[in-house]
Design a protein around this motif. Structure first.
Motif, mmCIF file in Angstrom:
data_model
loop_
_atom_site.group_PDB
_atom_site.id
_atom_site.type_symbol
_atom_site.label_atom_id
_atom_site.label_comp_id
_atom_site.label_asym_id
_atom_site.label_seq_id
_atom_site.Cartn_x
_atom_site.Cartn_y
_atom_site.Cartn_z
ATOM 1 N N GLU A 49 17.489 -5.191 -1.603
ATOM 2 C CA GLU A 49 18.086 -4.139 -1.511
ATOM 3 C C GLU A 49 19.604 -4.323 -0.946
ATOM 4 O O GLU A 49 19.882 -5.291 -0.482
ATOM 5 N N ARG A 50 20.544 -3.595 -1.693
ATOM 6 C CA ARG A 50 22.045 -3.658 -1.475
ATOM 7 C C ARG A 50 22.669 -2.626 -1.177
ATOM 8 O O ARG A 50 22.358 -1.558 -1.943
ATOM 9 N N GLU A 51 23.459 -2.503 -0.126
ATOM 10 C CA GLU A 51 24.195 -1.210 0.278
ATOM 11 C C GLU A 51 25.828 -1.504 0.378
ATOM 12 O O GLU A 51 25.984 -2.338 0.969
ATOM 13 N N ASN A 52 26.438 -0.849 -0.456
ATOM 14 C CA ASN A 52 27.945 -0.661 -0.365
ATOM 15 C C ASN A 52 28.263 0.629 0.354
ATOM 16 O O ASN A 52 28.423 1.393 -0.173
ATOM 17 N N GLU A 53 29.208 0.303 1.305
ATOM 18 C CA GLU A 53 29.696 1.451 2.204
ATOM 19 C C GLU A 53 31.167 1.601 2.280
ATOM 20 O O GLU A 53 31.874 0.520 2.536
ATOM 21 N N ASN A 54 31.773 2.796 2.190
ATOM 22 C CA ASN A 54 33.049 2.866 2.408
ATOM 23 C C ASN A 54 33.391 4.229 3.191
ATOM 24 O O ASN A 54 32.731 5.236 2.920
ATOM 25 N N ARG A 55 34.264 4.166 3.861
ATOM 26 C CA ARG A 55 34.372 5.412 5.073
ATOM 27 C C ARG A 55 36.115 5.649 4.780
ATOM 28 O O ARG A 55 36.686 4.687 4.942
ATOM 29 N N ALA A 56 36.435 6.861 4.586
ATOM 30 C CA ALA A 56 37.954 7.208 4.814
ATOM 31 C C ALA A 56 38.166 8.491 5.446
ATOM 32 O O ALA A 56 37.088 9.153 5.689
ATOM 33 N N GLU A 57 39.357 8.859 5.633
ATOM 34 C CA GLU A 57 39.566 10.104 6.392
ATOM 35 C C GLU A 57 41.033 10.777 5.792
ATOM 36 O O GLU A 57 41.958 10.170 5.275
ATOM 37 N N ASN A 58 40.946 12.197 5.868
ATOM 38 C CA ASN A 58 42.227 12.778 5.529
ATOM 39 C C ASN A 58 42.272 14.047 6.169
ATOM 40 O O ASN A 58 41.178 14.865 6.274
ATOM 41 N N ASP A 59 43.613 14.577 6.313
ATOM 42 C CA ASP A 59 43.799 15.746 7.081
ATOM 43 C C ASP A 59 43.723 16.972 6.087
ATOM 44 O O ASP A 59 43.943 18.095 6.433
ATOM 45 N N ASN A 60 43.501 16.817 4.579
ATOM 46 C CA ASN A 60 43.585 17.945 3.781
ATOM 47 C C ASN A 60 41.886 18.144 3.650
ATOM 48 O O ASN A 60 41.151 17.475 3.053
ATOM 49 N N LEU A 61 41.600 19.284 4.080
ATOM 50 C CA LEU A 61 40.316 19.633 4.151
ATOM 51 C C LEU A 61 39.454 19.835 2.808
ATOM 52 O O LEU A 61 38.233 20.106 2.588
ATOM 53 N N THR A 62 40.171 19.990 1.705
ATOM 54 C CA THR A 62 39.622 20.249 0.335
ATOM 55 C C THR A 62 39.944 19.123 -0.419
ATOM 56 O O THR A 62 39.541 19.146 -1.573
ATOM 57 N N SER A 63 40.388 17.972 0.226
ATOM 58 C CA SER A 63 40.483 16.832 -0.844
ATOM 59 C C SER A 63 39.304 16.061 -0.782
ATOM 60 O O SER A 63 38.357 16.037 0.275
ATOM 61 N N ARG A 64 39.020 15.166 -1.877
ATOM 62 C CA ARG A 64 38.055 14.444 -2.012
ATOM 63 C C ARG A 64 38.251 12.964 -1.788
ATOM 64 O O ARG A 64 37.742 12.069 -2.159
ATOM 65 N N HIS A 65 39.579 12.624 -1.245
ATOM 66 C CA HIS A 65 39.841 11.191 -1.006
ATOM 67 C C HIS A 65 40.562 11.221 0.332
ATOM 68 O O HIS A 65 40.515 12.032 1.201
ATOM 69 N N GLY A 66 40.864 10.085 0.602
ATOM 70 C CA GLY A 66 41.693 9.572 1.961
ATOM 71 C C GLY A 66 42.026 8.331 2.275
ATOM 72 O O GLY A 66 42.019 7.518 1.328
ATOM 73 N N ILE A 67 42.279 7.979 3.542
ATOM 74 C CA ILE A 67 42.494 6.481 3.675
ATOM 75 C C ILE A 67 41.358 5.693 4.217
ATOM 76 O O ILE A 67 40.649 6.286 5.238
ATOM 77 N N THR A 68 41.166 4.552 3.544
ATOM 78 C CA THR A 68 40.007 4.037 3.882
ATOM 79 C C THR A 68 40.195 3.187 4.924
ATOM 80 O O THR A 68 41.188 2.448 5.396
ATOM 81 N N PHE A 69 39.263 3.334 6.085
ATOM 82 C CA PHE A 69 39.220 2.363 7.368
ATOM 83 C C PHE A 69 38.065 1.587 7.490
ATOM 84 O O PHE A 69 38.169 0.903 8.416
ATOM 85 N N SER A 70 36.913 1.697 6.620
ATOM 86 C CA SER A 70 35.951 0.955 7.004
ATOM 87 C C SER A 70 35.212 0.496 5.567
ATOM 88 O O SER A 70 34.949 1.442 4.600
ATOM 89 N N THR A 71 34.847 -0.807 5.111
ATOM 90 C CA THR A 71 34.049 -0.926 4.013
ATOM 91 C C THR A 71 33.326 -2.061 4.419
ATOM 92 O O THR A 71 33.513 -3.065 5.171
ATOM 93 N N SER A 72 32.122 -2.128 3.920
ATOM 94 C CA SER A 72 30.926 -3.197 4.278
ATOM 95 C C SER A 72 29.963 -3.157 3.299
ATOM 96 O O SER A 72 29.870 -2.365 2.394
ATOM 97 N N GLU A 73 29.261 -4.288 3.446
ATOM 98 C CA GLU A 73 28.138 -4.397 2.103
ATOM 99 C C GLU A 73 26.853 -4.832 3.143
ATOM 100 O O GLU A 73 26.967 -5.707 3.985
ATOM 101 N N LEU A 74 25.604 -4.172 2.817
ATOM 102 C CA LEU A 74 24.399 -4.437 3.683
ATOM 103 C C LEU A 74 23.363 -5.022 2.770
ATOM 104 O O LEU A 74 23.375 -4.353 1.469
ATOM 105 N N GLU A 75 22.840 -6.104 3.075
ATOM 106 C CA GLU A 75 21.759 -6.574 2.261
ATOM 107 C C GLU A 75 20.376 -6.574 3.040
ATOM 108 O O GLU A 75 20.615 -7.182 4.290
ATOM 109 N N ALA A 76 19.334 -6.698 2.171
ATOM 110 C CA ALA A 76 17.947 -6.866 2.845
ATOM 111 C C ALA A 76 17.108 -7.577 1.734
ATOM 112 O O ALA A 76 16.977 -7.034 0.794
ATOM 113 N N VAL A 77 16.492 -8.674 2.291
ATOM 114 C CA VAL A 77 15.467 -9.343 1.360
ATOM 115 C C VAL A 77 14.052 -9.490 2.153
ATOM 116 O O VAL A 77 14.282 -9.991 3.237
ATOM 117 N N ALA A 78 13.274 -8.959 1.461
ATOM 118 C CA ALA A 78 11.831 -9.010 2.160
ATOM 119 C C ALA A 78 10.494 -9.663 1.441
ATOM 120 O O ALA A 78 10.652 -9.332 0.071
#
Length: 725
Positions: free
Chosen positions: A382-411
């Motif tokens: 399994e592989r997960e790509n994660e991005n986190r962002a923040e915006n002071d516009n409560l109706t916006s669907r975008h923002g300033i990205t402050f965290s990105t990461s990739e998670l993997e698990a092989v079993a």
């Protein structure tokens, strides 16, 4: 968008429609036709008629060594639930919660384990395949299988760890999808209800010589009973079964699902007292999309052996925008006293899962007694790509990205289980599962917040890796006290692995440092139960259980560690009575009752002696069902049911007094009633139905989640029609 109908007029019209259909039905002279299966409640009283399907192997319930509860096809047809939580909450030993009116993100706990987002020791499967977005690294349930796809649900609370592996500390919830109909037909069901609810289901399928299949589409939409709780989902499935000769078959299953929903989350006590429709999060929303494919090849090698190959893959993508407070966008007039501002945080995650599982079964003789062997290997990535962002516009669907990461698990896992038929009455089933899991987290952008990005600039590149090995042995047994009464029990070791996407990560989300102090959580399950049908009119089941759950991972004082141990013990039971078998005048009348008496408490750590969260000492479910046959092809069915849930704490500290936000405080006991009524004309392929959830409009606090109170669904009336052609 569906036009909102006046609620009073809607209910009046609905019941007039159903009343007219019932009048037309009762105008026929009743004919007491012979009931199928000798008049018994087949799905509840006849042990031989129920099978459980661990990893695709069908097995009679009387021979299964663990505790199993089954939501049957008839249960689903009778109650027409909007989602699976409506039915799972009726089962003994389960705490099933819905944080939104449509049950789109299930939270399920078994025997007092934490139900939040179904992370606490429960494995969610569809046809034996994990459907959590990230089964190992990030198993939080942000997706629920639409009930419209489901034929039955099996909940296995004992004896599940060997076949299903880590994280099955409490047990397994296995959704079994519908099979193609025996003959070509088109079928549709249309359901309407309060709050602009519409569920449209359309299906066409059948069998053509050696090929059987169907295509199915369902649409669910509504405004929800709370502010900011509207939802829309689309689900498309197709399933095909090809018979290859007389000894093999191939099943192909493809599914597409999308969701666009508002998420009201928790409310404050002040809001709850004013109206259960209010929310503290008027701008939160969730968008999700899932595509899955699986293929199963079954081959009968000899009269005594078979081989199955399972291939599966799925992709799930979610965008969740959650309102909160941020100092970065706040009023900084006084640098020493920054006033936070309401902002919208965007959480974007994409999950990809791939797996293969070959399995071999053999009926053989060892020590001159009959044996049944199951062994297999499961490879999963399994592989997960994660991005986190923040915006002071409560109706916006975008923002300033402050965290990105990739998670993997092989079993990789190997399991073997062998049932020894020691005597005609006594069967012993030992087994073991050995599983190795390699997890990693690559932090590409590791700023902990937006201010850090502004002050220091983006930084990243940290990587963490860790491998876990679990060995899970167990043994179960069944003993036939009589042909109608079976004793079952067992002892099983279970485990739950550290997760990389929860609040207690094994790898630091910023530095990438592996927390070597964190070990897998270890559980031991002990069961002793009885299943019995002492008479044609009576079925009873009861199970004593003890679950010890050690080295639970928690985050306390900014430190992640294996802080807590807990133990969960109690008695589960159920009773079904078919009055029609006692008296001809009561033909079609039956009743059921199930209960869980339990104590779940911490036995080590900072919360020693306190109850585990959301674990009531007592839950009781019951109901009465009645079926009146008008003639050989027409009948009327009705039912009323209740659910009682005792007092429980919402947090580990067992806080009694409710705080101002509603996120903490003891939860009062409640009782909720539901009712249903339906008219069936089997020759015409027609059904008219109606029902009421929360019949007496009970106002209660279901649980606490999302920073506040999640209220129970208010009184909801629904009805509709189904027709096959």
């Amino acid at each position: 968008m569906i036009m909102t109908v006046n609620r009073c007029c809607y209910k009046t019209g609905l019941f007039l429609l159903l009343g007219f259909s019932l009048y037309m039905g009762f105008s026929y002279q009743p004919a007491w036709a012979e009931e199928k299966k000798g008049g018994k409640v087949a799905n509840k009283l006849e042990l031989e008629e129920i099978t459980v399907t661990p990893t695709g192997i069908k097995e009679e319930l009387r021979d299964f060594h663990g505790t199993v509860d089954i939501v049957t096809e008839q249960d689903i047809e009778d109650w027409k639930p909007l989602h699976s939580i409506d039915l799972l909450k009726r089962l003994p030993g389960l705490n099933a919660y819905d944080e939104d009116p449509a049950g789109l993100k299930p939270s399920i706990g078994i025997r007092g384990l934490d139900p939040s987002r179904s992370r606490g020791g429960v494995v969610l499967l569809i046809d034996g395949i994990p459907f959590n977005p990230g089964p190992y690294a990030d198993p939080g349930a942000y997706y629920n299988v639409p009930i419209q796809r489901i034929q039955r649900i099996e909940v296995i609370k004992g004896g599940s760890s060997i076949l299903y592996g880590p994280n099955a500390v409490g047990g397994v919830v296995n959704y079994i999808t519908k099979d193609p109909p025996d003959k070509p037909e088109f079928w549709t069901r249309q359901t309407f209800g309060d709050d602009s609810l519409w569920v449209g289901e359309f299906s066409y399928g059948g069998r053509w010589e050696d090929v059987a299949g169907f295509i199915d589409f369902s649409r669910r939409q509504g405004d929800g009973f709370r502010d900011n709780s509207a939802f829309e989902t689309n689900d498309f499935s197709t399933k095909w079964i090809y018979n290859v000769g007389t000894s093999s078959d191939v099943t192909l299953h493809l599914n597409y699902y999308d969701e666009d929903s508002e998420t009201p989350r928790g409310m404050s006590p002040t809001q709850f007292n004013e109206s259960v429709s209010l929310t503290k999060s008027p701008n939160d929303f969730f968008i999700g999309q899932r595509i899955s494919f699986d293929a199963t090849i079954n081959t009968q090698l000899t009269a005594n052996s078979s081989f199955r190959l399972l291939l599966y893959m799925n992709m799930f993508e979610r965008f969740w925008h959650i309102e909160g407070d941020s100092k970065f966008f706040g009023d900084k007039t006084d640098p020493n006293n920054i006033i936070p501002k309401r902002t919208l945080s965007a959480f974007k995650r994409r999950f990809n899962v791939l797996g293969i599982e070959p399995q071999y079964t053999l009926a053989h003789k060892l020590f001159d007694i009959p044996n049944d062997l199951i062994t297999g290997i499961r490879l999963s990535a399994e592989r997960e790509n994660e991005n986190r962002a923040e915006n002071d516009n409560l109706t916006s669907r975008h923002g300033i990205t402050f965290s990105t990461s990739e998670l993997e698990a092989v079993a990789v896992a190997w399991y073997v289980q062998n049932a020894f038929e020691v005597t005609d009455r006594w069967k012993v089933t030992p087994g073991i599962r050995i599983e190795a899991v390699r997890m990693s987290r690559d932090n590409n952008l590791t700023n902990s917040n937006l201010q850090d990005i502004v002050d220091k600039g983006p930084k990243g590149g940290t990587v963490g890796r860790e491998t876990y090995l679990t060995v899970l042995p167990g043994v179960g047994m069944t003993y036939d006290l009589t042909r109608e009464t079976i004793l079952h029990g067992g002892i099983w070791r279970t485990a739950s692995l550290p997760q990389f996407g929860s609040g207690a990560e094994a790898i630091d989300t910023v530095t990438g440092v592996v927390r070597d102090n964190i070990d897998p959580e270890i559980g031991m399950t002990y069961e002793l139960g009885i299943r019995s049908t002492p008479a044609d009119w009576l079925a009873v089941e009861s199970t004593l259980f003890l679950l010890t759950y050690d080295d639970q991972i928690d985050r306390i004082g900014g430190v992640n560690d294996n802080f807590n141990d807990s133990q969960h013990y109690g008695l589960e039971g159920s009773l079904v009575v078919d009055f029609g078998e006692l008296s001809r005048s009561a033909k079609g009348l039956s009743t059921y009752l199930n209960w869980t008496v339990m104590k779940a408490e911490f036995t080590k750590g900072p919360f020693d002696g306190k109850d585990t969260p959301l674990a009531p000492d007592l839950t009781v479910n019951g109901g009465i069902d009645y079926k009146h046959e008008i003639n050989a092809s027409q009948f009327v069915s009705t039912g009323i049911s209740f659910r009682y849930v005792g007092e429980r704490f919402s947090d580990e500290e067992n806080t009694v007094k409710e705080n101002a936000s509603g996120s903490k405080g003891e939860l009062e006991a409640y009782t909720v009633w539901d009712a249903r009524l339906a008219y069936h004309h089997e020759d015409a392929g027609l059904e008219l139905f109606a029902g009421v959830r929360n019949l007496f409009d009970e106002k209660y606090k279901l649980w606490r989640f999302g920073g506040g109170i999640i209220p129970g669904v208010d009184q909801t009336v629904y009805g509709g029609v189904s027709k096959s052609f």
